[in-house]
Design a protein around this motif. Structure first.
Motif, PDB file in Angstrom:
ATOM      1  N   ASP A   9     -18.456  -4.969  -4.267  1.00 56.63           N
ATOM      2  CA  ASP A   9     -17.431  -5.222  -3.249  1.00 56.63           C
ATOM      3  C   ASP A   9     -16.104  -4.593  -3.650  1.00 56.63           C
ATOM      4  OD1 ASP A   9     -19.102  -6.864  -1.608  1.00 56.63           O
ATOM      5  OD2 ASP A   9     -18.674  -8.593  -2.893  1.00 56.63           O
ATOM      6  N   LEU A  10     -15.719  -4.753  -4.910  1.00 58.97           N
ATOM      7  CA  LEU A  10     -14.452  -4.205  -5.400  1.00 58.97           C
ATOM      8  C   LEU A  10     -14.454  -2.685  -5.328  1.00 58.97           C
ATOM      9  CD1 LEU A  10     -11.683  -4.707  -6.712  1.00 58.97           C
ATOM     10  CD2 LEU A  10     -12.839  -4.655  -8.943  1.00 58.97           C
ATOM     11  N   GLU A  11     -15.536  -2.055  -5.771  1.00 56.06           N
ATOM     12  CA  GLU A  11     -15.607  -0.590  -5.745  1.00 56.06           C
ATOM     13  C   GLU A  11     -15.616  -0.046  -4.322  1.00 56.06           C
ATOM     14  OE1 GLU A  11     -17.618   0.974  -9.803  1.00 56.06           O
ATOM     15  OE2 GLU A  11     -19.035   0.039  -8.397  1.00 56.06           O
ATOM     16  N   ARG A  12     -16.263  -0.733  -3.399  1.00 59.13           N
ATOM     17  CA  ARG A  12     -16.274  -0.291  -1.997  1.00 59.13           C
ATOM     18  C   ARG A  12     -14.879  -0.359  -1.381  1.00 59.13           C
ATOM     19  NH1 ARG A  12     -21.642  -3.370   0.207  1.00 59.13           N
ATOM     20  NH2 ARG A  12     -23.170  -1.903  -0.617  1.00 59.13           N
ATOM     21  N   ALA A  25     -12.978  -5.967 -14.821  1.00 63.64           N
ATOM     22  CA  ALA A  25     -13.022  -6.396 -13.424  1.00 63.64           C
ATOM     23  C   ALA A  25     -13.907  -7.627 -13.242  1.00 63.64           C
ATOM     24  CB  ALA A  25     -13.506  -5.258 -12.528  1.00 63.64           C
ATOM     25  N   GLU A  26     -15.048  -7.685 -13.938  1.00 62.82           N
ATOM     26  CA  GLU A  26     -15.923  -8.854 -13.835  1.00 62.82           C
ATOM     27  C   GLU A  26     -15.200 -10.130 -14.256  1.00 62.82           C
ATOM     28  OE1 GLU A  26     -19.470  -7.945 -16.064  1.00 62.82           O
ATOM     29  OE2 GLU A  26     -20.497  -7.211 -14.275  1.00 62.82           O
ATOM     30  N   LYS A  67      -7.542  -6.057  -7.793  1.00 63.39           N
ATOM     31  CA  LYS A  67      -6.945  -4.719  -7.695  1.00 63.39           C
ATOM     32  C   LYS A  67      -5.489  -4.749  -8.158  1.00 63.39           C
ATOM     33  CE  LYS A  67      -5.772  -1.259  -4.234  1.00 63.39           C
ATOM     34  NZ  LYS A  67      -5.804  -0.935  -2.792  1.00 63.39           N
ATOM     35  N   ARG A  68      -4.716  -5.744  -7.698  1.00 62.20           N
ATOM     36  CA  ARG A  68      -3.313  -5.856  -8.117  1.00 62.20           C
ATOM     37  C   ARG A  68      -3.198  -6.001  -9.630  1.00 62.20           C
ATOM     38  NH1 ARG A  68      -2.659  -8.638  -3.124  1.00 62.20           N
ATOM     39  NH2 ARG A  68      -3.289 -10.634  -4.021  1.00 62.20           N
ATOM     40  N   ALA A  69      -4.073  -6.825 -10.207  1.00 65.92           N
ATOM     41  CA  ALA A  69      -4.038  -7.039 -11.656  1.00 65.92           C
ATOM     42  C   ALA A  69      -4.425  -5.767 -12.411  1.00 65.92           C
ATOM     43  CB  ALA A  69      -4.959  -8.188 -12.043  1.00 65.92           C
TER      44      ALA A  69
END
Length: 130
Positions: A9-12, A25-26, A67-69
């Motif tokens: 989801d994050l990469e998309r 990220a995990e 993403k912000r972090a």
């Protein structure tokens, strides 16, 4: 606590991640999901797995928090302004999230009902009779 969003989801929603970034990220996805769940609990917002709109919003919010972090540089000191000068050339930057905090924006909180105003009343008991 299971994250609302996955690495996929994050990469998309953002970009492909390196192996080192995936590991970070995990952890951040899990941390962000915990914060979301606690804020919802404290605000009286029930997380309903059957509500597709809410689930989609939670995935997006979870990804945006991470993403912000991750946009904050981890190899530089946590500063809000950075400047370099060499001869007649100079460069200046101000970091939005210099410490890499995981947080929800007001718009994200509003989207899932956190911080919404409520109204209620209490009936006074007079002489022990209600």
């Amino acid at each position: 606590m299971v994250a609302f969003a996955t690495l996929v989801d994050l990469e998309r929603r953002w970009r492909p991640l390196s192996d080192v970034e995936k590991e970070r990220a995990e952890m951040l996805l899990s941390d962000a999901a915990t914060k979301i769940a606690l804020l919802c609990e404290q605000s009286g917002v029930e997380i309903d797995p059957e509500n597709d709109l809410q689930s989609d919003a939670l995935v997006g919010i979870n990804c945006e928090m991470v993403k912000r972090a991750m946009l904050s540089p981890i190899d530089l000191p946590p500063v809000s302004t950075f400047a370099q000068t060499a001869g007649s050339y100079s460069e200046s930057q101000t970091y939005v999230n210099p410490t890499g905090d995981i947080y929800m924006t007001l718009a994200e909180k509003k989207l899932i009902g956190i911080g919404a105003q409520r109204m209620g009343s209490i009936s006074p008991a007079i002489g022990g009779i209600r």
